[in-house]
Write a protein that holds these residues in place. Structure first.
Motif, PDB file in Angstrom:
ATOM      1  N   VAL A  91       0.965  -1.230   0.018  1.00  0.00           N
ATOM      2  CA  VAL A  91      -0.036  -0.206   0.087  1.00  0.00           C
ATOM      3  C   VAL A  91       0.911   1.255  -0.084  1.00  0.00           C
ATOM      4  CG1 VAL A  91      -1.646   1.395   1.444  1.00  0.00           C
ATOM      5  CG2 VAL A  91      -2.021  -1.051   1.061  1.00  0.00           C
ATOM      6  N   ALA A  92       1.829   1.572   0.707  1.00  0.00           N
ATOM      7  CA  ALA A  92       3.006   2.387   0.839  1.00  0.00           C
ATOM      8  C   ALA A  92       3.481   2.561  -0.307  1.00  0.00           C
ATOM      9  CB  ALA A  92       3.763   2.097   1.996  1.00  0.00           C
ATOM     10  N   ALA A  93       4.104   1.321  -1.095  1.00  0.00           N
ATOM     11  CA  ALA A  93       4.673   1.968  -2.549  1.00  0.00           C
ATOM     12  C   ALA A  93       3.803   2.090  -3.545  1.00  0.00           C
ATOM     13  CB  ALA A  93       5.083   0.184  -2.893  1.00  0.00           C
ATOM     14  N   PRO A 138      11.366   8.775   2.031  1.00  0.00           N
ATOM     15  CA  PRO A 138      10.814   9.330   3.423  1.00  0.00           C
ATOM     16  C   PRO A 138       9.385   9.086   3.506  1.00  0.00           C
ATOM     17  CG  PRO A 138      12.064  11.081   2.675  1.00  0.00           C
ATOM     18  CD  PRO A 138      11.828   9.979   1.471  1.00  0.00           C
ATOM     19  N   THR A 139       8.566   9.242   2.749  1.00  0.00           N
ATOM     20  CA  THR A 139       7.100   9.277   2.566  1.00  0.00           C
ATOM     21  C   THR A 139       7.076   7.806   2.650  1.00  0.00           C
ATOM     22  OG1 THR A 139       6.792  11.225   1.375  1.00  0.00           O
ATOM     23  CG2 THR A 139       5.042   9.777   1.270  1.00  0.00           C
ATOM     24  N   PHE A 140       7.436   6.958   1.883  1.00  0.00           N
ATOM     25  CA  PHE A 140       7.336   5.344   1.969  1.00  0.00           C
ATOM     26  C   PHE A 140       7.479   4.935   3.245  1.00  0.00           C
ATOM     27  CE2 PHE A 140       9.299   1.445   1.627  1.00  0.00           C
ATOM     28  CZ  PHE A 140       8.351   0.401   1.037  1.00  0.00           C
ATOM     29  N   ALA A 141       8.618   5.224   3.593  1.00  0.00           N
ATOM     30  CA  ALA A 141       9.003   4.791   4.900  1.00  0.00           C
ATOM     31  C   ALA A 141       7.973   5.189   6.040  1.00  0.00           C
ATOM     32  CB  ALA A 141      10.355   5.114   5.498  1.00  0.00           C
ATOM     33  N   LEU A 142       7.591   6.242   6.267  1.00  0.00           N
ATOM     34  CA  LEU A 142       6.534   6.821   7.031  1.00  0.00           C
ATOM     35  C   LEU A 142       5.133   6.161   6.740  1.00  0.00           C
ATOM     36  CD1 LEU A 142       5.802   8.752   9.367  1.00  0.00           C
ATOM     37  CD2 LEU A 142       5.156  10.339   7.518  1.00  0.00           C
ATOM     38  N   LEU A 143       4.896   5.903   5.749  1.00  0.00           N
ATOM     39  CA  LEU A 143       3.687   5.079   5.457  1.00  0.00           C
ATOM     40  C   LEU A 143       3.439   3.648   5.874  1.00  0.00           C
ATOM     41  CD1 LEU A 143       2.530   6.654   1.769  1.00  0.00           C
ATOM     42  CD2 LEU A 143       1.425   6.746   4.120  1.00  0.00           C
ATOM     43  N   VAL A 144       4.831   2.732   5.680  1.00  0.00           N
ATOM     44  CA  VAL A 144       4.617   1.669   6.068  1.00  0.00           C
ATOM     45  C   VAL A 144       4.813   1.628   7.466  1.00  0.00           C
ATOM     46  CG1 VAL A 144       6.516  -0.371   6.377  1.00  0.00           C
ATOM     47  CG2 VAL A 144       6.284   0.827   4.060  1.00  0.00           C
TER      48      VAL A 144
END
Length: 175
Positions: free
Chosen positions: A40-42, A144-150
């Protein structure tokens, strides 16, 4: 003579039908909450890539390369299409700002047409560079957005999996 009364159709909310149900289906199929969060984050990050028409292929390639769920990443991609459109111009302007370039007109059809007919080659150079600037701006915030969303998505998906496990003890929901 009247037949049986029609059974009422239960109306599921859009959220339940389009978001929750696919996540629950993935959990029932044995996909881990962590992999769902990553997928989902990706999908969220890739769907905001600032070139219209490229995100379906981009999501497909990333999902195949990293073993992510294709239907889930594409669903997220399509759900965020309005957000991609909304962020195109801010990403282009942020890229111009990063590269300290003067903004080129993006909203005036008259000015766009005049620039094209005045010098087609320069038009493609200018707007090609705007696209590159937007991609650079997107790339700076993507990881950074990907990491935060995960991190933000994993806990609620794990909670959903635990609730499903309690409700369906024989299901194959995995951590």
């Amino acid at each position: 003579m009247s037949g049986p009364a029609p059974t009422p159709v239960t109306q599921q909310s859009w959220w339940r039908r389009r978001v929750l149900a696919p996540l629950m289906a993935q959990l029932r199929q044995g996909t881990s909450p962590k992999m769902i969060a990553v997928t989902v984050a990706a999908g969220c990050v890739l769907s905001l890539f600032p070139i219209l028409g490229s995100t379906t292929i981009l999501c497909g390639i990333v999902a195949a390369a990293f073993g992510l769920n294709q239907p889930l990443i594409q669903t997220v991609n399509y759900l965020l299409y309005p957000a991609q459109i909304a962020l195109l111009f801010p990403l282009y302007r942020a890229g111009e700002w990063l590269f300290q370039q003067p903004p080129v007109p993006l909203f005036s059809l008259t000015e766009l047409t005049a620039r094209f007919w005045n010098s087609p080659g320069q038009f493609f150079i200018d707007y090609g560079l705007v696209a590159v600037y937007g991609i650079v701006a997107w790339a700076l915030i993507a990881l950074p957005t990907f990491a935060l969303l995960v991190v933000l998505l994993h806990a609620p998906i794990r909670t959903l999996a635990a609730r499903m496990r309690r409700a369906e003890p024989a299901s194959a929901v995995h951590e």
